[in-house]
Design a protein around this motif. Sequence first.
Motif, PDB file in Angstrom:
ATOM      1  N   UNK A  88       0.848  -1.196   0.000  1.00  0.00           N
ATOM      2  CA  UNK A  88       0.000   0.000   0.000  1.00  0.00           C
ATOM      3  C   UNK A  88       0.883   1.246   0.000  1.00  0.00           C
ATOM      4  N   UNK A  89       1.340   1.639  -1.175  1.00  0.00           N
ATOM      5  CA  UNK A  89       2.215   2.809  -1.274  1.00  0.00           C
ATOM      6  C   UNK A  89       1.471   4.118  -1.002  1.00  0.00           C
ATOM      7  N   UNK A  90       0.139   4.098  -1.045  1.00  0.00           N
ATOM      8  CA  UNK A  90      -0.635   5.296  -0.705  1.00  0.00           C
ATOM      9  C   UNK A  90      -0.708   5.517   0.801  1.00  0.00           C
ATOM     10  N   UNK A  91      -0.285   4.512   1.561  1.00  0.00           N
ATOM     11  CA  UNK A  91      -0.302   4.583   3.034  1.00  0.00           C
ATOM     12  C   UNK A  91      -1.680   5.010   3.550  1.00  0.00           C
ATOM     13  N   UNK A  92      -2.687   4.289   3.090  1.00  0.00           N
ATOM     14  CA  UNK A  92      -4.062   4.646   3.424  1.00  0.00           C
ATOM     15  C   UNK A  92      -4.359   4.505   4.912  1.00  0.00           C
ATOM     16  N   UNK A  93      -3.592   3.667   5.603  1.00  0.00           N
ATOM     17  CA  UNK A  93      -3.840   3.447   7.023  1.00  0.00           C
ATOM     18  C   UNK A  93      -2.896   4.241   7.912  1.00  0.00           C
ATOM     19  N   UNK A  94      -2.040   5.056   7.311  1.00  0.00           N
ATOM     20  CA  UNK A  94      -1.126   5.875   8.100  1.00  0.00           C
ATOM     21  C   UNK A  94       0.016   5.097   8.706  1.00  0.00           C
ATOM     22  N   UNK A  95       0.307   3.907   8.184  1.00  0.00           N
ATOM     23  CA  UNK A  95       1.376   3.074   8.740  1.00  0.00           C
ATOM     24  C   UNK A  95       2.743   3.606   8.313  1.00  0.00           C
ATOM     25  N   UNK A  96       3.704   3.572   9.236  1.00  0.00           N
ATOM     26  CA  UNK A  96       5.071   3.973   8.879  1.00  0.00           C
ATOM     27  C   UNK A  96       5.684   2.938   7.939  1.00  0.00           C
ATOM     28  N   UNK A  97       5.320   1.682   8.137  1.00  0.00           N
ATOM     29  CA  UNK A  97       5.714   0.606   7.232  1.00  0.00           C
ATOM     30  C   UNK A  97       4.427   0.018   6.660  1.00  0.00           C
ATOM     31  N   UNK A  98       4.067   0.387   5.440  1.00  0.00           N
ATOM     32  CA  UNK A  98       2.753  -0.006   4.922  1.00  0.00           C
ATOM     33  C   UNK A  98       2.589  -1.509   4.798  1.00  0.00           C
ATOM     34  N   UNK A  99       1.368  -1.952   5.005  1.00  0.00           N
ATOM     35  CA  UNK A  99       1.043  -3.370   4.907  1.00  0.00           C
ATOM     36  C   UNK A  99       1.362  -3.903   3.513  1.00  0.00           C
ATOM     37  N   UNK A 100       1.989  -5.077   3.486  1.00  0.00           N
ATOM     38  CA  UNK A 100       2.239  -5.771   2.227  1.00  0.00           C
ATOM     39  C   UNK A 100       1.438  -7.061   2.247  1.00  0.00           C
ATOM     40  N   UNK A 101       0.676  -7.310   1.180  1.00  0.00           N
ATOM     41  CA  UNK A 101      -0.131  -8.526   1.111  1.00  0.00           C
ATOM     42  C   UNK A 101       0.425  -9.432   0.016  1.00  0.00           C
ATOM     43  N   UNK A 102       0.143 -10.719   0.144  1.00  0.00           N
ATOM     44  CA  UNK A 102       0.742 -11.700  -0.760  1.00  0.00           C
ATOM     45  C   UNK A 102       0.267 -11.557  -2.195  1.00  0.00           C
ATOM     46  N   UNK A 104      -2.755  -9.155  -4.719  1.00  0.00           N
ATOM     47  CA  UNK A 104      -3.783  -8.115  -4.810  1.00  0.00           C
ATOM     48  C   UNK A 104      -4.364  -8.200  -6.212  1.00  0.00           C
ATOM     49  N   UNK A 105      -5.651  -8.498  -6.288  1.00  0.00           N
ATOM     50  CA  UNK A 105      -6.325  -8.644  -7.581  1.00  0.00           C
ATOM     51  C   UNK A 105      -7.370  -7.546  -7.716  1.00  0.00           C
ATOM     52  N   UNK A 106      -7.345  -6.834  -8.833  1.00  0.00           N
ATOM     53  CA  UNK A 106      -8.251  -5.703  -9.053  1.00  0.00           C
ATOM     54  C   UNK A 106      -8.985  -5.896 -10.368  1.00  0.00           C
ATOM     55  N   UNK A 107     -10.318  -5.848 -10.303  1.00  0.00           N
ATOM     56  CA  UNK A 107     -11.152  -5.887 -11.492  1.00  0.00           C
ATOM     57  C   UNK A 107     -11.768  -4.528 -11.741  1.00  0.00           C
ATOM     58  N   UNK A 108     -12.769  -4.474 -12.598  1.00  0.00           N
ATOM     59  CA  UNK A 108     -13.403  -3.196 -12.912  1.00  0.00           C
ATOM     60  C   UNK A 108     -14.362  -2.744 -11.820  1.00  0.00           C
ATOM     61  N   UNK A 109     -14.808  -3.677 -10.978  1.00  0.00           N
ATOM     62  CA  UNK A 109     -15.795  -3.322  -9.951  1.00  0.00           C
ATOM     63  C   UNK A 109     -15.379  -3.716  -8.542  1.00  0.00           C
ATOM     64  N   UNK A 110     -14.339  -4.529  -8.419  1.00  0.00           N
ATOM     65  CA  UNK A 110     -13.995  -5.053  -7.102  1.00  0.00           C
ATOM     66  C   UNK A 110     -12.492  -5.295  -6.995  1.00  0.00           C
ATOM     67  N   UNK A 111     -12.041  -5.418  -5.752  1.00  0.00           N
ATOM     68  CA  UNK A 111     -10.641  -5.742  -5.476  1.00  0.00           C
ATOM     69  C   UNK A 111     -10.582  -6.794  -4.379  1.00  0.00           C
ATOM     70  N   UNK A 112      -9.613  -7.686  -4.490  1.00  0.00           N
ATOM     71  CA  UNK A 112      -9.393  -8.753  -3.524  1.00  0.00           C
ATOM     72  C   UNK A 112      -8.038  -8.547  -2.865  1.00  0.00           C
ATOM     73  N   UNK A 113      -8.030  -8.380  -1.560  1.00  0.00           N
ATOM     74  CA  UNK A 113      -6.802  -8.263  -0.776  1.00  0.00           C
ATOM     75  C   UNK A 113      -6.525  -9.649  -0.206  1.00  0.00           C
ATOM     76  N   UNK A 114      -5.444 -10.275  -0.649  1.00  0.00           N
ATOM     77  CA  UNK A 114      -5.260 -11.709  -0.400  1.00  0.00           C
ATOM     78  C   UNK A 114      -4.039 -11.967   0.474  1.00  0.00           C
ATOM     79  N   UNK A 115      -4.268 -12.514   1.652  1.00  0.00           N
ATOM     80  CA  UNK A 115      -3.206 -12.954   2.551  1.00  0.00           C
ATOM     81  C   UNK A 115      -3.138 -14.480   2.479  1.00  0.00           C
ATOM     82  N   UNK A 116      -1.952 -15.013   2.298  1.00  0.00           N
ATOM     83  CA  UNK A 116      -1.792 -16.448   2.052  1.00  0.00           C
ATOM     84  C   UNK A 116      -1.076 -17.133   3.209  1.00  0.00           C
ATOM     85  N   UNK A 117      -1.583 -18.295   3.594  1.00  0.00           N
ATOM     86  CA  UNK A 117      -0.974 -19.085   4.658  1.00  0.00           C
ATOM     87  C   UNK A 117      -0.805 -20.527   4.189  1.00  0.00           C
ATOM     88  N   UNK A 118       0.259 -21.154   4.683  1.00  0.00           N
ATOM     89  CA  UNK A 118       0.504 -22.560   4.359  1.00  0.00           C
ATOM     90  C   UNK A 118       0.531 -23.354   5.664  1.00  0.00           C
TER      91      UNK A 118
END
Length: 284
Positions: A88-102, A104-118
């Motif tokens: 999140x380079x826009x730093x929407x949450x005001x984090x000093x170290x922005x959240x990185x997710x595994x 990120x899928x973006x369509x014309x109407x929706x976005x999926x924020x995807x965290x992956x675990x094994x």
Amino acid sequence: MIFDFTAVRENLFPASRGAIEDWEGFPWHRDRTNRIQAYKAHSSQAIAIDVFGALKMSKDRDRIFDAIAERVGVAPGGPWTVTLEWTDTDRLLGESRPTQVDAFAVGSAAALVIECKFTEPGGQCSQTAVSRSGERQCNGNYEDQINPGNGVRSRCALTGKDIRYWEYVLKIFELDPDVDYTPCPFKGDAYQWMRNAVLAAAIGEHRSLQTVALAAFADHPSFPTARKVKRGLMDPGLAGRGAIMPISYQQIVAIACQVGRDRALWNSLAAWIDHKIARAASRK
């Protein structure tokens, strides 16, 4: 020093390797010695690339992500773009170290924020950990307290650092930020799922898209996240439980097999994922 990526490549599904455009510059997960971990059979990053890298490179991408979107309750509609290890380079949450997710899928109407675990559980809040000075910045409760590290009074040490999680927590989970909660409702690995949920909400607000945070996981009874999914990723007393939607790698690949045109590719990925899960489970 140039890293030898041979073992990493061999540990990635062949059709996913093209998703890595810059092997040296890609934000690989590393251990304390700075060694890249994606060569390991149980690497969470590697299995995420297996699946979402293959989807990114496939001509079936839009069809499959439309089906996933409908499955998790957001609007379908391509074209879909997929970014691995998105920050999140826009730093929407005001984090000093922005959240990185595994992924990120973006369509014309929706976005999926995807965290992956094994084979690993979700991450916990660092504010309750003992610092080098021997103090904790938070006592583990959401209550009025002073952070001994910076002297700031707040109910959440992160709020005291101008991080905006609780602005969105109020909207998503229907919690009152002016009420004490003992312990904090986001103790343990609920913290990571909350953080992804509020990031998804912030992205949706910023981009005017329907958004959802996905917990992609390997479904096997010996893995902690898979067990947690059965009980509920969040405390069942919280509202907004749909803020985090669990979906297994097996379910994602089954969707690809069902709607994708390249059946041979997706059947091959299914076998690859099943083999990785079985191999990782045998180590438990």
